[in-house]
Design a protein around this motif. Sequence first.
Motif, PDB file in Angstrom:
ATOM      1  N   ARG A  32       0.855  -1.178   0.000  1.00  0.00           N
ATOM      2  CA  ARG A  32       0.000   0.000   0.000  1.00  0.00           C
ATOM      3  C   ARG A  32       0.896   1.234   0.000  1.00  0.00           C
ATOM      4  NH1 ARG A  32      -3.168   2.780   4.587  1.00  0.00           N
ATOM      5  NH2 ARG A  32      -2.052   1.418   6.005  1.00  0.00           N
ATOM      6  N   ARG A  33       0.406   2.312  -0.611  1.00  0.00           N
ATOM      7  CA  ARG A  33       1.169   3.561  -0.598  1.00  0.00           C
ATOM      8  C   ARG A  33       0.220   4.732  -0.433  1.00  0.00           C
ATOM      9  NH1 ARG A  33       6.492   5.369  -3.921  1.00  0.00           N
ATOM     10  NH2 ARG A  33       6.685   7.367  -2.887  1.00  0.00           N
ATOM     11  N   THR A  34       0.639   5.688   0.382  1.00  0.00           N
ATOM     12  CA  THR A  34      -0.070   6.945   0.525  1.00  0.00           C
ATOM     13  C   THR A  34       0.877   8.051   0.074  1.00  0.00           C
ATOM     14  OG1 THR A  34       0.660   7.353   2.797  1.00  0.00           O
ATOM     15  CG2 THR A  34      -1.368   6.044   2.509  1.00  0.00           C
ATOM     16  N   GLU A  35       0.460   9.276   0.243  1.00  0.00           N
ATOM     17  CA  GLU A  35       1.290  10.403  -0.175  1.00  0.00           C
ATOM     18  C   GLU A  35       2.618  10.451   0.579  1.00  0.00           C
ATOM     19  OE1 GLU A  35       1.106  15.240   0.070  1.00  0.00           O
ATOM     20  OE2 GLU A  35      -0.776  14.172  -0.302  1.00  0.00           O
ATOM     21  N   ARG A  36       2.636  10.033   1.844  1.00  0.00           N
ATOM     22  CA  ARG A  36       3.844  10.164   2.672  1.00  0.00           C
ATOM     23  C   ARG A  36       4.381   8.857   3.236  1.00  0.00           C
ATOM     24  NH1 ARG A  36       5.928  14.525   2.996  1.00  0.00           N
ATOM     25  NH2 ARG A  36       7.048  14.128   4.912  1.00  0.00           N
ATOM     26  N   ALA A  37       3.810   7.711   2.840  1.00  0.00           N
ATOM     27  CA  ALA A  37       4.255   6.442   3.417  1.00  0.00           C
ATOM     28  C   ALA A  37       4.025   5.290   2.445  1.00  0.00           C
ATOM     29  CB  ALA A  37       3.522   6.174   4.727  1.00  0.00           C
ATOM     30  N   ILE A  38       4.752   4.199   2.705  1.00  0.00           N
ATOM     31  CA  ILE A  38       4.598   2.977   1.912  1.00  0.00           C
ATOM     32  C   ILE A  38       4.718   1.782   2.853  1.00  0.00           C
ATOM     33  CG2 ILE A  38       7.066   2.768   1.337  1.00  0.00           C
ATOM     34  CD1 ILE A  38       6.119   1.848  -1.492  1.00  0.00           C
ATOM     35  N   TRP A  39       3.986   0.709   2.564  1.00  0.00           N
ATOM     36  CA  TRP A  39       4.061  -0.535   3.307  1.00  0.00           C
ATOM     37  C   TRP A  39       4.592  -1.596   2.355  1.00  0.00           C
ATOM     38  CZ3 TRP A  39       0.868   3.344   4.185  1.00  0.00           C
ATOM     39  CH2 TRP A  39       0.579   3.693   5.498  1.00  0.00           C
ATOM     40  N   LEU A  40       5.590  -2.338   2.818  1.00  0.00           N
ATOM     41  CA  LEU A  40       6.256  -3.355   2.009  1.00  0.00           C
ATOM     42  C   LEU A  40       6.301  -4.675   2.770  1.00  0.00           C
ATOM     43  CD1 LEU A  40       9.343  -1.106   1.187  1.00  0.00           C
ATOM     44  CD2 LEU A  40       7.515  -1.656  -0.419  1.00  0.00           C
ATOM     45  N   ARG A  41       6.427  -5.765   2.013  1.00  0.00           N
ATOM     46  CA  ARG A  41       6.598  -7.087   2.632  1.00  0.00           C
ATOM     47  C   ARG A  41       7.531  -7.914   1.774  1.00  0.00           C
ATOM     48  NH1 ARG A  41       1.350 -10.423   3.809  1.00  0.00           N
ATOM     49  NH2 ARG A  41       1.088  -8.726   5.277  1.00  0.00           N
ATOM     50  N   GLN A  42       8.412  -8.639   2.436  1.00  0.00           N
ATOM     51  CA  GLN A  42       9.266  -9.589   1.736  1.00  0.00           C
ATOM     52  C   GLN A  42       8.524 -10.922   1.705  1.00  0.00           C
ATOM     53  OE1 GLN A  42      13.029 -10.720   3.622  1.00  0.00           O
ATOM     54  NE2 GLN A  42      14.063 -10.265   1.692  1.00  0.00           N
ATOM     55  N   PRO A  43       8.406 -11.549   0.528  1.00  0.00           N
ATOM     56  CA  PRO A  43       7.698 -12.829   0.454  1.00  0.00           C
ATOM     57  C   PRO A  43       8.234 -13.845   1.475  1.00  0.00           C
ATOM     58  CG  PRO A  43       8.125 -12.010  -1.736  1.00  0.00           C
ATOM     59  CD  PRO A  43       8.859 -11.094  -0.783  1.00  0.00           C
ATOM     60  N   GLN A  44       7.358 -14.693   1.948  1.00  0.00           N
ATOM     61  CA  GLN A  44       7.613 -15.706   2.960  1.00  0.00           C
ATOM     62  C   GLN A  44       7.848 -15.126   4.357  1.00  0.00           C
ATOM     63  OE1 GLN A  44       9.284 -17.096  -0.442  1.00  0.00           O
ATOM     64  NE2 GLN A  44       7.074 -17.224  -0.282  1.00  0.00           N
ATOM     65  N   THR A  45       7.453 -13.878   4.559  1.00  0.00           N
ATOM     66  CA  THR A  45       7.495 -13.299   5.902  1.00  0.00           C
ATOM     67  C   THR A  45       6.089 -12.852   6.269  1.00  0.00           C
ATOM     68  OG1 THR A  45       7.962 -11.045   5.165  1.00  0.00           O
ATOM     69  CG2 THR A  45       9.870 -12.487   5.578  1.00  0.00           C
ATOM     70  N   ASN A  46       5.888 -12.546   7.530  1.00  0.00           N
ATOM     71  CA  ASN A  46       4.547 -12.128   7.948  1.00  0.00           C
ATOM     72  C   ASN A  46       4.547 -10.825   8.742  1.00  0.00           C
ATOM     73  OD1 ASN A  46       5.639 -13.038  10.293  1.00  0.00           O
ATOM     74  ND2 ASN A  46       4.013 -14.473  10.789  1.00  0.00           N
ATOM     75  N   ILE A  47       5.653 -10.084   8.712  1.00  0.00           N
ATOM     76  CA  ILE A  47       5.725  -8.769   9.332  1.00  0.00           C
ATOM     77  C   ILE A  47       6.000  -7.762   8.228  1.00  0.00           C
ATOM     78  CG2 ILE A  47       6.977  -7.292  10.968  1.00  0.00           C
ATOM     79  CD1 ILE A  47       5.336  -9.486  12.316  1.00  0.00           C
ATOM     80  N   ASP A  48       5.271  -6.675   8.218  1.00  0.00           N
ATOM     81  CA  ASP A  48       5.419  -5.670   7.174  1.00  0.00           C
ATOM     82  C   ASP A  48       6.343  -4.546   7.622  1.00  0.00           C
ATOM     83  OD1 ASP A  48       3.586  -7.221   5.789  1.00  0.00           O
ATOM     84  OD2 ASP A  48       1.895  -6.027   6.474  1.00  0.00           O
ATOM     85  N   LEU A  49       6.858  -3.836   6.641  1.00  0.00           N
ATOM     86  CA  LEU A  49       7.760  -2.714   6.865  1.00  0.00           C
ATOM     87  C   LEU A  49       7.111  -1.472   6.289  1.00  0.00           C
ATOM     88  CD1 LEU A  49      10.535  -1.557   7.630  1.00  0.00           C
ATOM     89  CD2 LEU A  49      11.360  -2.345   5.403  1.00  0.00           C
ATOM     90  N   GLN A  50       6.983  -0.461   7.110  1.00  0.00           N
ATOM     91  CA  GLN A  50       6.437   0.820   6.656  1.00  0.00           C
ATOM     92  C   GLN A  50       7.560   1.835   6.642  1.00  0.00           C
ATOM     93  OE1 GLN A  50       3.333   2.525   9.109  1.00  0.00           O
ATOM     94  NE2 GLN A  50       3.659   4.538   8.233  1.00  0.00           N
ATOM     95  N   PHE A  51       7.670   2.583   5.561  1.00  0.00           N
ATOM     96  CA  PHE A  51       8.566   3.726   5.512  1.00  0.00           C
ATOM     97  C   PHE A  51       7.724   4.981   5.438  1.00  0.00           C
ATOM     98  CE2 PHE A  51      11.845   0.851   3.438  1.00  0.00           C
ATOM     99  CZ  PHE A  51      12.672   0.836   4.545  1.00  0.00           C
TER     100      PHE A  51
END
Length: 130
Positions: A32-51
Amino acid sequence: MQFNHIANRLDERHFDTIVELFKARLGFVQLRRTERAIWLRQPQTNIDLQFSMSREAKRDGDKLRSQIAFLSETPKADLEELVPWLAEKGLEASVGAYSTTEFYLDVPAAFVDFVIEAMRPELAVYDVEV
């Protein structure tokens, strides 16, 4: 409550470059992406990373203690492979060591409050039942 994601800050001037690094070099996919942030995930993991984009001019002086950590059989070499890619994008990066089995990559112009850590897999073997 169930653990969902970790959030870190990137300098807004280098936001898209670091997102590209995570996608192209580390295999993350965009959730997902908004104007000021993005959420990412590495396949085979279950915790997301937001920048989140940051305009913070002052970098966290203790940011070496805050990491986005990866497991690797060759942690130092894996991080060193990212340095020329970042240099091609105009970003200076360096690799340092916490120990002989734990290393970190810093990109001072882009990383506000963290570094990327790579460590040997055996360091994540815990004698705890989860």
